[in-house]
Design a protein around this motif. Structure first.
Motif, PDB file in Angstrom:
ATOM      1  N   THR A  15       0.857  -1.184   0.000  1.00 47.93           N
ATOM      2  CA  THR A  15       0.000   0.000   0.000  1.00 47.93           C
ATOM      3  C   THR A  15       0.888   1.227   0.000  1.00 47.93           C
ATOM      4  N   LEU A  16       0.299   2.310  -0.430  1.00 51.06           N
ATOM      5  CA  LEU A  16       1.069   3.539  -0.589  1.00 51.06           C
ATOM      6  C   LEU A  16       1.656   3.993   0.740  1.00 51.06           C
ATOM      7  N   LEU A  17       0.792   3.951   1.785  1.00 51.05           N
ATOM      8  CA  LEU A  17       1.237   4.444   3.078  1.00 51.05           C
ATOM      9  C   LEU A  17       2.389   3.601   3.621  1.00 51.05           C
ATOM     10  N   ALA A  18       2.285   2.276   3.420  1.00 53.30           N
ATOM     11  CA  ALA A  18       3.340   1.387   3.902  1.00 53.30           C
ATOM     12  C   ALA A  18       4.642   1.678   3.171  1.00 53.30           C
ATOM     13  N   GLU A  19       4.515   1.908   1.859  1.00 52.97           N
ATOM     14  CA  GLU A  19       5.682   2.218   1.042  1.00 52.97           C
ATOM     15  C   GLU A  19       6.336   3.509   1.543  1.00 52.97           C
ATOM     16  N   VAL A  20       5.473   4.502   1.774  1.00 50.52           N
ATOM     17  CA  VAL A  20       5.982   5.780   2.260  1.00 50.52           C
ATOM     18  C   VAL A  20       6.659   5.591   3.616  1.00 50.52           C
ATOM     19  N   ASN A  21       6.031   4.814   4.491  1.00 43.39           N
ATOM     20  CA  ASN A  21       6.603   4.580   5.812  1.00 43.39           C
ATOM     21  C   ASN A  21       7.953   3.883   5.741  1.00 43.39           C
ATOM     22  N   ARG A  22       8.046   2.911   4.813  1.00 44.31           N
ATOM     23  CA  ARG A  22       9.291   2.159   4.691  1.00 44.31           C
ATOM     24  C   ARG A  22      10.422   3.088   4.242  1.00 44.31           C
ATOM     25  N   LEU A  23      10.120   3.895   3.218  1.00 39.15           N
ATOM     26  CA  LEU A  23      11.117   4.841   2.724  1.00 39.15           C
ATOM     27  C   LEU A  23      11.507   5.828   3.818  1.00 39.15           C
ATOM     28  N   LEU A  24      10.481   6.189   4.593  1.00 41.75           N
ATOM     29  CA  LEU A  24      10.687   7.173   5.646  1.00 41.75           C
ATOM     30  C   LEU A  24      11.682   6.665   6.677  1.00 41.75           C
ATOM     31  N   GLU A  25      11.477   5.414   7.090  1.00 37.17           N
ATOM     32  CA  GLU A  25      12.364   4.842   8.101  1.00 37.17           C
ATOM     33  C   GLU A  25      13.802   4.798   7.607  1.00 37.17           C
ATOM     34  N   ALA A  26      13.950   4.326   6.350  1.00 39.31           N
ATOM     35  CA  ALA A  26      15.284   4.218   5.777  1.00 39.31           C
ATOM     36  C   ALA A  26      15.948   5.594   5.713  1.00 39.31           C
ATOM     37  N   ALA A  27      15.144   6.594   5.305  1.00 38.09           N
ATOM     38  CA  ALA A  27      15.702   7.929   5.141  1.00 38.09           C
ATOM     39  C   ALA A  27      16.103   8.520   6.486  1.00 38.09           C
ATOM     40  N   ALA A  28      15.247   8.308   7.508  1.00 37.24           N
ATOM     41  CA  ALA A  28      15.540   8.868   8.819  1.00 37.24           C
ATOM     42  C   ALA A  28      16.812   8.247   9.381  1.00 37.24           C
ATOM     43  N   HIS A  64       7.931   9.795  -8.288  1.00 37.61           N
ATOM     44  CA  HIS A  64       7.371   9.023  -7.173  1.00 37.61           C
ATOM     45  C   HIS A  64       8.238   9.261  -5.945  1.00 37.61           C
ATOM     46  N   PRO A  65       7.727   8.878  -4.748  1.00 38.36           N
ATOM     47  CA  PRO A  65       8.540   9.101  -3.541  1.00 38.36           C
ATOM     48  C   PRO A  65       9.955   8.555  -3.673  1.00 38.36           C
ATOM     49  N   ALA A  66      10.092   7.349  -4.247  1.00 36.54           N
ATOM     50  CA  ALA A  66      11.426   6.751  -4.360  1.00 36.54           C
ATOM     51  C   ALA A  66      12.301   7.547  -5.334  1.00 36.54           C
ATOM     52  N   ASP A  67      11.661   8.093  -6.414  1.00 36.15           N
ATOM     53  CA  ASP A  67      12.417   8.906  -7.373  1.00 36.15           C
ATOM     54  C   ASP A  67      12.946  10.165  -6.703  1.00 36.15           C
ATOM     55  N   LYS A  68      12.088  10.741  -5.853  1.00 39.00           N
ATOM     56  CA  LYS A  68      12.502  11.974  -5.182  1.00 39.00           C
ATOM     57  C   LYS A  68      13.735  11.719  -4.318  1.00 39.00           C
ATOM     58  N   ILE A  69      13.704  10.592  -3.607  1.00 41.33           N
ATOM     59  CA  ILE A  69      14.861  10.258  -2.772  1.00 41.33           C
ATOM     60  C   ILE A  69      16.089  10.043  -3.644  1.00 41.33           C
ATOM     61  N   ALA A  70      15.886   9.370  -4.782  1.00 46.05           N
ATOM     62  CA  ALA A  70      17.013   9.097  -5.678  1.00 46.05           C
ATOM     63  C   ALA A  70      17.633  10.409  -6.161  1.00 46.05           C
ATOM     64  N   ARG A  71      16.759  11.374  -6.471  1.00 46.87           N
ATOM     65  CA  ARG A  71      17.268  12.670  -6.934  1.00 46.87           C
ATOM     66  C   ARG A  71      18.069  13.356  -5.823  1.00 46.87           C
ATOM     67  N   LEU A  72      17.538  13.293  -4.588  1.00 46.22           N
ATOM     68  CA  LEU A  72      18.254  13.903  -3.467  1.00 46.22           C
ATOM     69  C   LEU A  72      19.591  13.209  -3.252  1.00 46.22           C
ATOM     70  N   GLU A  73      19.567  11.894  -3.416  1.00 47.63           N
ATOM     71  CA  GLU A  73      20.793  11.103  -3.242  1.00 47.63           C
ATOM     72  C   GLU A  73      21.845  11.524  -4.270  1.00 47.63           C
ATOM     73  N   ALA A  74      21.356  11.727  -5.517  1.00 48.35           N
ATOM     74  CA  ALA A  74      22.278  12.140  -6.583  1.00 48.35           C
ATOM     75  C   ALA A  74      22.906  13.491  -6.249  1.00 48.35           C
ATOM     76  N   LEU A  75      22.077  14.406  -5.751  1.00 47.23           N
ATOM     77  CA  LEU A  75      22.605  15.727  -5.381  1.00 47.23           C
ATOM     78  C   LEU A  75      23.613  15.592  -4.245  1.00 47.23           C
ATOM     79  N   HIS A  76      23.290  14.694  -3.315  1.00 45.04           N
ATOM     80  CA  HIS A  76      24.181  14.464  -2.182  1.00 45.04           C
ATOM     81  C   HIS A  76      25.535  13.940  -2.658  1.00 45.04           C
ATOM     82  N   GLN A  77      25.486  13.032  -3.647  1.00 48.53           N
ATOM     83  CA  GLN A  77      26.719  12.470  -4.205  1.00 48.53           C
ATOM     84  C   GLN A  77      27.590  13.562  -4.820  1.00 48.53           C
ATOM     85  N   GLN A  78      26.905  14.566  -5.408  1.00 46.62           N
ATOM     86  CA  GLN A  78      27.660  15.669  -6.007  1.00 46.62           C
ATOM     87  C   GLN A  78      28.194  16.630  -4.949  1.00 46.62           C
ATOM     88  N   GLY A  79      27.943  16.332  -3.689  1.00 49.51           N
ATOM     89  CA  GLY A  79      28.473  17.167  -2.621  1.00 49.51           C
ATOM     90  C   GLY A  79      27.562  18.310  -2.225  1.00 49.51           C
TER      91      GLY A  79
END
Lengths: 59, 755
Positions: B328-341, B602-617
């Protein structure tokens, strides 16, 4: 210097009194609503209660 | 929604003495007279034991005896008085933080009392040393100081000792470790000196340090509590409840924590869906913008899935609640949330980073001093005294105040500008941000739709349509009522669910609703859509006159263009990461002149984009409000969320901002940068102090007077440097109070008139 024998206990007791008063005011919730307290002094409910008869059940 | 259908008892909490207690967020409190009105009005009801309104938090606590009254009557009485009340979900309230604040305040009071009274003796001793104090009097004063300082430190120092103990058990070190060692060491040395009748003891330094540190902690805690209380009120005002359908068909409004998977809930038009579930009966259009960022409405029918946080537009739905299983969407969001936190917890606060360097250096220096003096042939007891005085003089008084003092001043400034911080260390992270990533819907744009082409509309028509719109629960109807500034609903208006509202006015039928409902021409609709491809519309018709079309769009926040320009001028790189379709995203990006705009994320794409920016410093500040932003908010280096955001996003953001403007985003960064500067200066002041004082202490030249002067001197400099941030800030705007959203107030007026 004998005066110290009772001046020091008096000074400490006064300080402790302040501490106890603060802890009591904290426990009785006087710091919960700091904005409301300044308005409540304008509230004369206690006087009004004696003057005007109680309303009927408001429902 | 009438109060009769809400299961108020589910919100009440039983008290130990057999009564019941209900806490309500009350809307519409504007002045002090409201306190009396509400308390008197409720207090007169039978069975009420106490009604107490907290004017600061706008909350009413009511106690009553179970048999004599019931919560429904309390709420109807409040409504009769003209106030709308929203209960708090008891499953969501946390009393722990409240208890923690009180504990800090008590510890601070004890430390303050001890510090003042020990100081009384210390000043006497210092004065006596210069004149003719006898050894016996001095010893008596030292013993009295010990008698006050030891129990006080044992009580008031607990927050630091516990935190230091936790850090050491986890084989880490934090700021509290050197603080605890410093305090315990100072007290132990002083006791030892006193027992030997030496002329020096440092009880005053130890308790004074404790008092200052507790003051910093308390202010920090207070800041967080203030943020939480505003956010909780907003959540309660938005009534995060569900209308549960009992097996016998009755509908009761219950808090979300009392809804279980398998229950059926009713979602009426104009309401937010509060659960994840499958539609059982009914058909409707769903606005998913808060969840996916997608602004087009989606049609749903039996068997379709709906998600918590989406808005039901047209028809009533019965929804079977599904378990929050994987997928479910909420579970997916929660899972990503935990990993991100978890990823973010690797971030270390400036103060702890300094402490990690600082503690070993100090402890090594003290040990080296001890060994050095022994190697020089000194008595081991004298060497120990000098080693401990090194520990004392380096006791991080200024260092411990350096960061909290700035945090408190900066958070106060931010509060005045409408930014509420969740965490004190957010300031440091905000200052480091060099990229700002915005969500579009509800963040760059306003959370509520706004009317388009307002100047082309006849004001009389707008006013009439607005009055009729007051009776509508449809989001566009509410937006129209707001645009028309209507405040008197039509008494004869009736709502036709899924179609619109109608009323008889002066013998003529007035209608407001879909273009079809009002019989609008297709070419007129097409022409309007050609002008505003993204707009939603509402039609209004009076009698036989041709219908008028109103177009609505979620417009940009009023100051968005200026703020974006200011952010760019401040050297920040800007991006849009949106879940919406490419068309609207590109339109907004062009208006704002932002080149990097990603759509359909999607939520996961957004995280991926942030991750990419993070990689660039890059250090990214994420600004977003939707459920789909929550994981990204948690994953970003630092995050901001408007107060209209969904609960989960608010909880994962580092700070909230109030109001319709985007300006707080810029203010937050500017204030944080100034604060970071002051923090670094403060740390340098502390370092310079140590560079001067430590060699003196190592050499054994530190007398208590020098230690006391140096310590308080450095603390005062650090505090004054923090206060410097406020200079020239006197004219800062007042924070928008926790005003209820306008539609709610309008609805209250409508209800009052109908009653």
């Amino acid at each position: 210097m004998e005066v110290l024998v009772f001046l020091i206990p008096v000074a400490l007791a006064l300080g402790a009194l302040g501490l106890v008063a603060f802890l009591w005011s904290l426990r009785s919730g006087q710091y919960d609503d700091l904005d409301g307290a300044k308005w409540r002094i304008l509230n004369d409910d206690d006087v009004a209660a004696e003057r005007e008869p109680q309303d009927n059940d408001p429902t | 929604m009438t109060t009769q259908t809400r299961d108020w008892a589910a919100f009440a909490v039983p008290t130990p003495d057999g009564g019941c207690r209900l806490e309500l967020a009350v809307e519409g409190i504007t002045c002090a007279a409201c306190i009396g009105d509400i308390e008197r009005g409720i207090g007169r009801m039978p069975g009420i034991r106490s009604a107490r309104l907290n004017y600061t938090t706008r909350r009413l606590a009511v106690d009553w005896t179970v048999d004599a009254s019931d919560p429904t009557r309390i709420v109807t009485t409040l409504e009769r008085l003209g106030y709308r009340a929203h209960p708090f979900d008891p499953g969501r309230r946390s009393a722990e933080e409240e208890a923690e604040t009180r504990r800090l305040l008590r510890a601070m009071a004890v430390a303050g009392f001890a510090a003042m009274n020990v100081m009384l003796f210390s000043v006497s001793i210092w004065a006596g040393n210069a004149t003719d104090i006898t050894g016996e009097t001095r010893d008596l004063f030292h013993w009295l100081s010990a008698f006050i300082a030891l129990p006080a430190a044992a009580y008031a120092g607990q927050p630091f000792f516990e935190s230091a103990g936790r850090a050491l058990r986890a084989l880490r070190t934090n700021m509290d470790v050197p603080i605890s060692i410093g305090i315990v060491g100072t007290l132990a040395l002083s006791l030892w000196q006193t027992a030997r009748g030496e002329p020096e003891a440092y009880f005053d330094s130890a308790v004074m340090l404790l008092f200052f540190l507790l003051l910093g902690r308390f202010l920090d805690q207070n800041m967080r509590r203030r943020t939480r209380s505003v956010a909780e009120n907003v959540a309660a005002l938005r009534a995060e409840t569900a209308a549960r359908v009992a097996p016998d068909g009755t509908v009761r409004e219950v808090p979300l924590s009392k809804v279980d998977p398998g229950d059926r809930v009713l979602v009426r038009p104009g309401e937010r869906v509060s659960v994840d579930g499958v539609v059982e009966t009914g058909a409707s259009d769903i606005d998913q913008s808060l969840v996916t960022g997608e602004t087009n409405h989606v049609g749903v029918g039996p068997g379709d899935r709906v998600y918590a946080g989406t808005l039901n537009i047209t028809g009533a739905l019965t929804v079977q609640v599904t378990a929050a299983t994987e997928g479910t969407l909420l579970a997916e969001v929660n899972r990503l949330l935990e990993a991100a936190a978890q990823a973010k917890s690797s971030y270390m606060r400036l103060a702890d980073r300094v402490a990690r360097l600082y503690a070993p250096v100090v402890h090594t220096a003290a040990l080296a001093t001890f060994l050095g003096w022994i190697a020089l042939g000194t008595d081991w007891r004298h060497a120990l005294v000098i080693a401990v005085s090194v520990l004392i003089i380096t006791c991080p008084c200024a260092l411990a105040l350096a960061i909290p003092a700035v945090q408190v001043v900066a958070s106060g400034q931010l509060f005045r500008r409408g930014v509420l911080l969740h965490a004190g260390d957010a300031i440091e992270r905000l200052a480091a941000a060099d990229v700002v990533a915005f969500d579009k819907t509800g963040t760059l744009t306003l959370p509520e739709p706004a009317i388009l082409d307002a100047d082309r509309i006849d004001p009389a028509v707008l006013a009439a349509a607005g009055r009729l719109a007051l009776s509508s629960r449809h989001p566009l109807g509410m937006a129209l009522a707001r645009a028309a500034r209507a405040d008197r609903p039509l008494p004869s208006a009736t709502e036709r669910p899924g179609e619109g509202v109608e009323a008889m006015v002066d013998g003529e039928l007035e209608q407001l609703g879909s273009a079809q409902f009002c019989g609008a021409d297709e070419w007129a609709v097409a022409a309007l859509l050609a002008r505003h491809p993204e707009a939603s519309m509402v039609a209004y018709r009076r009698g036989n006159r041709p219908p008028v079309l109103f177009a609505f769009d979620q417009g940009l926040r009023p100051d968005a263009i200026d703020v974006v320009a200011d952010l760019r001028a401040a050297g920040l790189k800007l991006e849009i990461i949106s879940g919406d379709r490419p068309g609207p995203v590109a339109a907004i990006a062009e208006k704002l002149g932002i080149a990097d705009a990603l759509a359909g994320q999607h939520p996961a794409d957004k995280i991926a984009r942030l991750e990419a920016l993070h990689q660039q410093g890059h250090k990214v500040l994420m600004v977003g409000d939707g459920l789909n932003d929550a994981p990204a908010l948690a994953a970003a280096h630092v995050s901001l969320s408007p107060v209209t955001a969904v609960h989960l996003s608010q909880a994962s953001a580092d700070a909230l901002f109030l109001g319709n403007r985007l300006r707080p985003v810029y203010d937050a960064i500017r204030t944080a940068r100034a604060a970071k500067g002051a923090m670094v200066q403060n740390l340098w002041i502390a370092v310079i102090y140590n560079v001067i004082a430590v060699p003196l202490a190592v050499a054994g030249y530190v007398t208590p007077l020098i230690a006391a002067l140096a310590m308080s001197g450095s603390s005062i400099i650090v505090t004054v440097n923090a206060l410097r941030l406020r200079w020239g800030d006197a004219g800062a705007p007042q924070p928008p109070a926790s005003q209820p959203p306008i539609p709610d107030r309008l609805r209250r007026l409508a209800d009052a008139e109908a009653a």
